[in-house]
Motif scaffolding. Sequence first.
Motif, PDB file in Angstrom:
ATOM      1  N   ASN A  99       0.907  -1.412   0.125  1.00 36.40           N
ATOM      2  CA  ASN A  99       0.016   0.020  -0.105  1.00 36.40           C
ATOM      3  C   ASN A  99       0.836   1.352   0.021  1.00 36.40           C
ATOM      4  OD1 ASN A  99      -2.227  -1.587   0.132  1.00 36.40           O
ATOM      5  ND2 ASN A  99      -2.761  -1.533   2.291  1.00 36.40           N
ATOM      6  N   THR A 100       1.919   1.051   0.650  1.00 39.14           N
ATOM      7  CA  THR A 100       2.835   2.160   0.829  1.00 39.14           C
ATOM      8  C   THR A 100       3.413   2.538  -0.669  1.00 39.14           C
ATOM      9  OG1 THR A 100       3.455   1.811   3.181  1.00 39.14           O
ATOM     10  CG2 THR A 100       5.300   3.081   1.574  1.00 39.14           C
ATOM     11  N   ARG A 101       3.837   1.686  -1.049  1.00 43.68           N
ATOM     12  CA  ARG A 101       4.350   1.558  -2.591  1.00 43.68           C
ATOM     13  C   ARG A 101       3.531   2.398  -3.453  1.00 43.68           C
ATOM     14  NH1 ARG A 101       4.061  -3.877  -4.921  1.00 43.68           N
ATOM     15  NH2 ARG A 101       1.903  -3.164  -4.817  1.00 43.68           N
ATOM     16  N   ASP A 102       2.185   1.761  -3.504  1.00 49.08           N
ATOM     17  CA  ASP A 102       1.175   2.508  -4.506  1.00 49.08           C
ATOM     18  C   ASP A 102       0.767   3.859  -3.829  1.00 49.08           C
ATOM     19  OD1 ASP A 102       0.904   0.199  -5.742  1.00 49.08           O
ATOM     20  OD2 ASP A 102      -0.889  -0.661  -4.701  1.00 49.08           O
ATOM     21  N   LEU A 103       0.836   4.150  -2.798  1.00 48.87           N
ATOM     22  CA  LEU A 103       0.311   5.629  -2.366  1.00 48.87           C
ATOM     23  C   LEU A 103       1.462   6.687  -2.685  1.00 48.87           C
ATOM     24  CD1 LEU A 103      -1.116   4.896   1.412  1.00 48.87           C
ATOM     25  CD2 LEU A 103      -2.403   6.302  -0.732  1.00 48.87           C
ATOM     26  N   ALA A 136     -10.327   9.579  -5.785  1.00 50.68           N
ATOM     27  CA  ALA A 136     -10.902   9.550  -4.627  1.00 50.68           C
ATOM     28  C   ALA A 136     -12.186   8.671  -4.461  1.00 50.68           C
ATOM     29  CB  ALA A 136     -11.280  11.049  -4.152  1.00 50.68           C
ATOM     30  N   ILE A 137     -13.082   8.663  -5.394  1.00 48.86           N
ATOM     31  CA  ILE A 137     -14.169   7.916  -5.420  1.00 48.86           C
ATOM     32  C   ILE A 137     -13.927   6.459  -5.396  1.00 48.86           C
ATOM     33  CG2 ILE A 137     -16.286   7.445  -6.761  1.00 48.86           C
ATOM     34  CD1 ILE A 137     -16.394  10.318  -7.791  1.00 48.86           C
ATOM     35  N   SER A 138     -12.820   6.280  -6.392  1.00 46.56           N
ATOM     36  CA  SER A 138     -12.354   4.876  -6.408  1.00 46.56           C
ATOM     37  C   SER A 138     -12.024   4.175  -4.970  1.00 46.56           C
ATOM     38  CB  SER A 138     -11.276   4.597  -7.329  1.00 46.56           C
ATOM     39  OG  SER A 138     -11.805   4.911  -8.852  1.00 46.56           O
ATOM     40  N   ALA A 139     -11.216   4.944  -4.389  1.00 44.83           N
ATOM     41  CA  ALA A 139     -10.814   4.651  -3.153  1.00 44.83           C
ATOM     42  C   ALA A 139     -11.973   4.321  -1.975  1.00 44.83           C
ATOM     43  CB  ALA A 139      -9.833   5.588  -2.525  1.00 44.83           C
ATOM     44  N   VAL A 140     -12.853   5.216  -2.171  1.00 48.06           N
ATOM     45  CA  VAL A 140     -14.105   5.160  -1.052  1.00 48.06           C
ATOM     46  C   VAL A 140     -14.973   3.677  -1.523  1.00 48.06           C
ATOM     47  CG1 VAL A 140     -16.419   6.197  -0.495  1.00 48.06           C
ATOM     48  CG2 VAL A 140     -14.123   7.537  -0.462  1.00 48.06           C
ATOM     49  N   LEU A 141     -15.178   3.543  -2.991  1.00 48.91           N
ATOM     50  CA  LEU A 141     -15.988   2.186  -3.236  1.00 48.91           C
ATOM     51  C   LEU A 141     -15.132   1.265  -2.961  1.00 48.91           C
ATOM     52  CD1 LEU A 141     -17.009   3.624  -6.962  1.00 48.91           C
ATOM     53  CD2 LEU A 141     -18.524   3.132  -4.971  1.00 48.91           C
ATOM     54  N   LEU A 154      -7.180   3.769  -5.549  1.00 49.20           N
ATOM     55  CA  LEU A 154      -6.775   5.241  -5.364  1.00 49.20           C
ATOM     56  C   LEU A 154      -5.635   5.572  -6.553  1.00 49.20           C
ATOM     57  CD1 LEU A 154      -7.280   7.928  -3.802  1.00 49.20           C
ATOM     58  CD2 LEU A 154      -4.924   7.491  -2.989  1.00 49.20           C
ATOM     59  N   LEU A 155      -4.698   4.620  -6.761  1.00 46.04           N
ATOM     60  CA  LEU A 155      -3.753   4.583  -7.804  1.00 46.04           C
ATOM     61  C   LEU A 155      -4.434   4.278  -9.160  1.00 46.04           C
ATOM     62  CD1 LEU A 155      -0.583   4.635  -8.901  1.00 46.04           C
ATOM     63  CD2 LEU A 155      -0.519   2.604  -8.065  1.00 46.04           C
ATOM     64  N   ALA A 156      -5.392   3.239  -9.065  1.00 44.11           N
ATOM     65  CA  ALA A 156      -6.010   2.912 -10.360  1.00 44.11           C
ATOM     66  C   ALA A 156      -6.732   4.196 -10.897  1.00 44.11           C
ATOM     67  CB  ALA A 156      -6.885   1.718 -10.138  1.00 44.11           C
ATOM     68  N   GLY A 157      -7.542   4.968 -10.056  1.00 44.84           N
ATOM     69  CA  GLY A 157      -8.391   6.079 -10.495  1.00 44.84           C
ATOM     70  C   GLY A 157      -7.519   7.229 -10.825  1.00 44.84           C
ATOM     71  N   ASP A 284     -13.894  13.961  -0.364  1.00 45.47           N
ATOM     72  CA  ASP A 284     -13.183  15.438  -0.278  1.00 45.47           C
ATOM     73  C   ASP A 284     -11.851  15.111   0.228  1.00 45.47           C
ATOM     74  OD1 ASP A 284     -15.547  16.208  -1.895  1.00 45.47           O
ATOM     75  OD2 ASP A 284     -16.461  16.930  -0.092  1.00 45.47           O
ATOM     76  N   GLU A 285     -11.936  14.638   1.262  1.00 43.05           N
ATOM     77  CA  GLU A 285     -10.465  14.528   2.055  1.00 43.05           C
ATOM     78  C   GLU A 285      -9.483  13.609   1.180  1.00 43.05           C
ATOM     79  OE1 GLU A 285      -7.687  14.492   5.164  1.00 43.05           O
ATOM     80  OE2 GLU A 285      -9.598  15.842   4.479  1.00 43.05           O
ATOM     81  N   MET A 286      -9.891  12.948   0.524  1.00 41.76           N
ATOM     82  CA  MET A 286      -8.936  12.185  -0.485  1.00 41.76           C
ATOM     83  C   MET A 286      -8.481  13.189  -1.392  1.00 41.76           C
ATOM     84  SD  MET A 286      -7.795   9.094   0.260  1.00 41.76           S
ATOM     85  CE  MET A 286      -8.042   7.723   1.198  1.00 41.76           C
ATOM     86  N   ARG A 287      -9.204  13.805  -2.302  1.00 46.15           N
ATOM     87  CA  ARG A 287      -8.973  14.965  -3.115  1.00 46.15           C
ATOM     88  C   ARG A 287      -7.996  15.831  -2.551  1.00 46.15           C
ATOM     89  NH1 ARG A 287     -13.405  17.174  -6.918  1.00 46.15           N
ATOM     90  NH2 ARG A 287     -11.637  17.306  -8.291  1.00 46.15           N
TER      91      ARG A 287
END
Length: 292
Positions: A99-103, A136-141, A154-157, A284-287
């Motif tokens: 996850n760290t790598r992707d973030l 951001a929406i992708s991460a929440v979904l 999140l990375l995919a989006g 919104d926080e992710m954005r």
Amino acid sequence: MEVEEISDEDETVESQLFLEIYREYMEGTLQLPTLPELALRVRRAVNDPEKSLADVAKIIQSDQAITGRLIEVANSPIYRSEVSANSCMAAIRRLGLDNTRDLVTTFAMKQLFKADNKVLAKRMKELWSHSTHVAAISAVLADMTPSLNADRALLAGLIHDIGVLAIYGYVAERPELLSNEQELDDAVEHLRGQVGAMVLRKWFFASDLVTVVLEAENYDYDSEFGPDYADVVLVSQLHSYFGTPKASGLPPLFERPAFGKLPLSQLGPEKSIEALKEARKNIDEMRRLLGG
């Protein structure tokens, strides 16, 4: 890579641009975006069995801004921890190395969305805004979907339109291709998926993310073993257009195969929309963390 037959005499921007890109791709001379150095170093370290968590943290800490964002994500509601992560090491422990790598890759990519040309600079800014919204929406979904990972979503989006970024970078060296923006838009729509796949393969990204860029505009996409990240990104794209003029020209969200694959669809249309509205704060926080 699927190609259509075109000739040297065809002077439309789409076919000429396609022809030039395809030729350079086949000759091995096509210039594609390079993964930011910090992201590349972190990805190499995470994939190196001889590197420790401390080694990864040391690399990340060379960039204070990304370190700060990583800690913020580790303390975000998605991870639901009552104990704060107050250091890079603590954040990595909570997130895990993958996850760290992707973030880190996600946070580092903002520097790619820049251009000196005013027309392209405006387009890059709009592209980044759209990409961060979808991410951001992708991460929440994905957080609502047990089989998927929010950070990978999140990375995919964020990378779903990486082909558009690559094409803008390509035409930046060829100002004559900017004389007709409508024709450039047509070329982008035709080339985005294939060029995006080239970029991700150059970066040695996994096949599930390559599928995301290839299918990002295919609203009839029906994953064989879904839900997958392409499903999530497609639903996120449609949701991102709610309340905008573009929404009127898109297919209904609730009739898409991708939406039917997500657990969210089991709530029904009205409750699904309500659930996404309730998640607005997290989106919104992710954005904000992405700088979108």
